[in-house]
Motif scaffolding. Structure first.
Motif, mmCIF file in Angstrom:
data_model
loop_
_atom_site.group_PDB
_atom_site.id
_atom_site.type_symbol
_atom_site.label_atom_id
_atom_site.label_comp_id
_atom_site.label_asym_id
_atom_site.label_seq_id
_atom_site.Cartn_x
_atom_site.Cartn_y
_atom_site.Cartn_z
ATOM 1 N N TRP B 78 41.779 38.914 45.261
ATOM 2 C CA TRP B 78 41.195 40.070 44.580
ATOM 3 C C TRP B 78 39.908 40.510 45.260
ATOM 4 O O TRP B 78 39.710 41.685 45.550
ATOM 5 N N THR B 81 40.565 41.804 49.109
ATOM 6 C CA THR B 81 41.270 43.090 49.170
ATOM 7 C C THR B 81 40.388 44.211 48.629
ATOM 8 O O THR B 81 40.330 45.298 49.215
ATOM 9 N N THR B 82 39.713 43.933 47.514
ATOM 10 C CA THR B 82 38.872 44.970 46.925
ATOM 11 C C THR B 82 37.739 45.352 47.874
ATOM 12 O O THR B 82 37.433 46.538 48.042
ATOM 13 N N GLN B 86 39.019 48.999 48.693
ATOM 14 C CA GLN B 86 38.321 49.860 47.738
ATOM 15 C C GLN B 86 36.908 50.209 48.205
ATOM 16 O O GLN B 86 36.509 51.371 48.197
ATOM 17 N N ASN B 87 36.153 49.192 48.627
ATOM 18 C CA ASN B 87 34.749 49.456 48.920
ATOM 19 C C ASN B 87 34.561 50.183 50.253
ATOM 20 O O ASN B 87 33.639 50.988 50.397
ATOM 21 N N ILE B 165 46.177 44.815 42.100
ATOM 22 C CA ILE B 165 44.879 45.139 42.719
ATOM 23 C C ILE B 165 44.810 46.638 43.030
ATOM 24 O O ILE B 165 43.791 47.288 42.804
ATOM 25 N N ASN B 168 44.057 48.539 39.980
ATOM 26 C CA ASN B 168 42.648 48.394 39.624
ATOM 27 C C ASN B 168 41.759 49.261 40.515
ATOM 28 O O ASN B 168 40.772 49.830 40.065
ATOM 29 N N MET B 169 42.141 49.374 41.797
ATOM 30 C CA MET B 169 41.373 50.226 42.709
ATOM 31 C C MET B 169 41.486 51.686 42.301
ATOM 32 O O MET B 169 40.519 52.424 42.359
ATOM 33 N N TRP B 172 38.922 52.300 39.973
ATOM 34 C CA TRP B 172 37.529 51.989 40.222
ATOM 35 C C TRP B 172 36.920 52.593 41.477
ATOM 36 O O TRP B 172 35.705 52.507 41.679
ATOM 37 N N THR B 225 31.545 43.405 42.762
ATOM 38 C CA THR B 225 32.936 43.122 43.094
ATOM 39 C C THR B 225 33.237 41.641 42.867
ATOM 40 O O THR B 225 34.300 41.280 42.356
ATOM 41 N N SER B 229 35.872 40.331 40.307
ATOM 42 C CA SER B 229 37.028 39.567 40.784
ATOM 43 C C SER B 229 37.161 38.240 40.044
ATOM 44 O O SER B 229 38.265 37.759 39.816
ATOM 45 N N GLN B 235 43.800 43.132 33.409
ATOM 46 C CA GLN B 235 44.747 43.686 34.373
ATOM 47 C C GLN B 235 46.033 42.857 34.381
ATOM 48 O O GLN B 235 47.142 43.406 34.393
#
Lengths: 284, 304
Positions: B78, B81-82, B86-87, B165, B168-169, B172, B225, B229, B235
């Protein structure tokens, strides 16, 4: 501003880059908006229609789905419960949080920093991890399956960040007003209520949004502490509903719309406040 | 002297209610978790002092060990990957908004919409869309001729965690976007102007000037994050269930902890001792890592 990505007057290579970026941004915007639009459209269809024509407009706009979810599905009650929980939790947070911030930021004494640090520690401690002692505590206090247990926990959950933001702000208020009020015979509570609080209003607005959104959305604590269906807030009610109506997709989509649309509507009118409020802890 | 007493009473009056709530509901439970983790438990009654045996169990003994390391591995997935998807996307979007690319205002508002929704609603919504037979994702893939790409998104052991994930992205990305956007905007304009005068190119400007100056934003997003996580729960609960199915492939510390605390990991009985030990691990990871990052952030801030 200098260096902005303006399409006109750019070199070819830069134009191409801008086009690629625009395509990415538009793709992502569609990725966010389409699932929401599809949810709303599906909420007016029948389950058969959702499977047969997932992209089409509904053949007839079936408002009955909403009536059923709101009434028989219990969402009217869930909505009310969410409102009560959020209202009282945030009320308590604003009152106790602003008072504590005042007591920390506007007096000089040795314990001010340790007290402040206790509040700050709460920001970094995940409250979910404390669920076992909280569970035993709430049982001992005879508060299982009550709103009060949740209001107390939500208040505790929100106080640390509230004190962090409000104390930070209150420190920046000059002492002149306070001195003048004291000479006029104002006592400490009067100074808190008449001088400091009115000046703190903009931060109060941020703190309200910063805390109300997670409390309104919380699922974990109601899951642990509530058994009666008539007390459950929206997210928990929704999980009950999804268990019961698994195959009635039209009702599931209607229930999701009921949960999501009010927030969306509020956001459309106050997006600036929401963006600033939600990022208040992360942006100075 | 009388004045001093009076002032102390006022301070007490202002600070005490909030302080009591935080002490009773946050600080005391922290120490109780540590205390409880040192005991064996019979149902919800404290039994015998066992020292670090509960910790030994989660680190070395079947089935606790297997579940624990499986879950923590997923939490690591989590986080990585995030951070990477995502970031980085948030960083790019934040940069483009800062550069006032056409439509920046509208994009900013759209990207932030799902940030306000409850994880539960988002999880349930996407569990419908990702349904293998009736969901719109597979339907869309089939309709555009990409049948080969249809999957049992949440039913495949390898795909389930990445799928959740991604959902969730979706919710977010707007958050890091806005934080980075604010970070870029806080960079003094003089720095930028001077760099342009010197004829510094766009990429070098980003790498050598902007990036170092937004390190505080990067640290904050990294810490958030990390905390997020480690706290993943809703989720999983909404999309693959409390058991972290299929076959524990989506299990995380949060779901494992919940099952241990309220029953059903091994015997169906709550195991408070083991559960408390897991809680202490979550505390140590969250508190430790965020404290380190915040100290790091302070140092970087001084350099500015």
């Amino acid at each position: 501003m200098i260096g902005d990505f303006r399409f006109r007057n750019s070199k070819l290579s830069r134009k191409i880059l801008i086009i690629i970026f625009e395509i990415m941004l538009i793709t992502y915007a569609v990725l966010i908006l389409y699932p929401l639009m599809n949810m709303i459209l599906s909420s007016f269809k029948t389950t058969r229609e959702i499977f047969k024509n997932p992209y089409a407009l509904p053949e007839t706009w079936n408002f009955n789905n909403y009536v059923e979810v709101w009434g028989r599905g219990g969402f009217g009650g869930y909505f009310f419960n969410s409102f009560i929980l959020t209202f009282f939790s945030i009320g308590a947070v604003l009152l106790f949080g602003s008072m504590a911030s005042f007591g920390i930021a506007r007096y000089k004494y040795k314990l001010a920093i340790p007290v402040y640090l206790i509040f700050l520690a709460g920001i970094m401690l995940p409250l979910k991890a404390a669920i076992i002692p909280l569970f035993l505590l709430v049982r001992q206090m005879n508060l299982m399956d009550t709103r009060l247990a949740l209001i107390l926990i939500f208040t505790a959950m929100s106080l640390p960040s509230t004190v962090f933001i409000l104390a930070g702000f209150m420190r920046t208020i000059p002492g002149d007003f306070e001195d003048a009020a004291r000479i006029d015979g104002c006592n400490d509570f009067g100074i808190y209520r008449r001088i400091i609080m009115p000046l703190t209003t903009p931060s109060i607005a941020l703190v309200t949004i910063y805390n109300a959104v997670p409390v309104w959305n919380d699922f974990f604590f109601p899951l642990v502490f509530l058994q009666s269906d008539k007390l459950k807030p929206l997210p928990l009610g929704m999980s009950v509903f999804f268990g019961q109506y698994q195959i009635s997709w039209h009702l599931l989509f209607a229930s999701l719309s009921i949960a999501i649309l009010p927030m969306l509507a509020l956001y459309m009118f106050m997006s600036k406040y929401f963006i600033r409020g939600m990022t208040a802890g992360a942006i100075k | 002297m009388r004045n001093n007493v009076k002032q102390s009473l006022w301070i007490l009056f202002f600070v005490l209610p909030g302080l009591l709530i935080v002490l009773v509901f946050i600080i005391v439970p922290l120490f109780m978790s540590m205390f409880n983790s040192m005991f064996s438990w019979v149902s919800i009654n404290r039994d015998q002092w066992v020292g670090f045996e509960n910790f030994l169990k989660i680190f070395t003994q079947y089935p606790y060990k297997d579940r624990f390391f499986n879950a923590i591995g997923n939490n690591v997935q989590w986080f990585t990957t995030t951070m990477l998807v995502q970031n980085l996307l948030g960083l790019l979007f934040g940069y483009l908004l800062y550069k006032r690319i056409a439509g920046a205002n509208i994009f900013q508002r759209i990207f932030f919409i799902p940030v306000l929704f409850s994880i539960v609603a988002v999880g349930f919504l996407w569990s419908l869309y990702l349904n293998p037979n009736m969901g719109i994702v597979n339907k869309l893939l089939t309709d555009v001729g990409l049948n080969d790409l249809t999957r049992a998104w949440l039913g495949d052991e390898k795909l389930a965690t990445p799928s959740i994930i991604m959902v969730n992205m979706w919710r977010w990305v707007g958050f890091p976007t806005l934080v980075f956007y604010a970070g870029f905007n806080a960079v003094p304009e003089k720095v930028i102007e001077a760099a342009y005068m010197e004829g510094v190119g766009e990429w070098r400007l980003f790498r050598s000037f902007l990036f170092p100056l937004i390190i505080p934003s990067i640290t904050i997003i990294t810490v958030l994050t990390l905390i997020g996580s480690l706290n993943v729960f809703e989720q999983i609960y909404t999309m693959t269930g409390l058991e972290g199915g299929p076959y524990f492939s989506t299990d995380t510390l949060g779901t494992l902890f919940y099952r241990t605390a309220f029953g059903s990991v091994d015997s169906g009985q709550p195991e408070i001792g083991i559960g408390s030990a897991i809680a202490v691990v979550i505390y140590v990871l969250t508190f430790g890592i965020s404290a380190i990052s915040i100290v790091g952030l302070r140092k970087k801030e001084v350099e500015l």
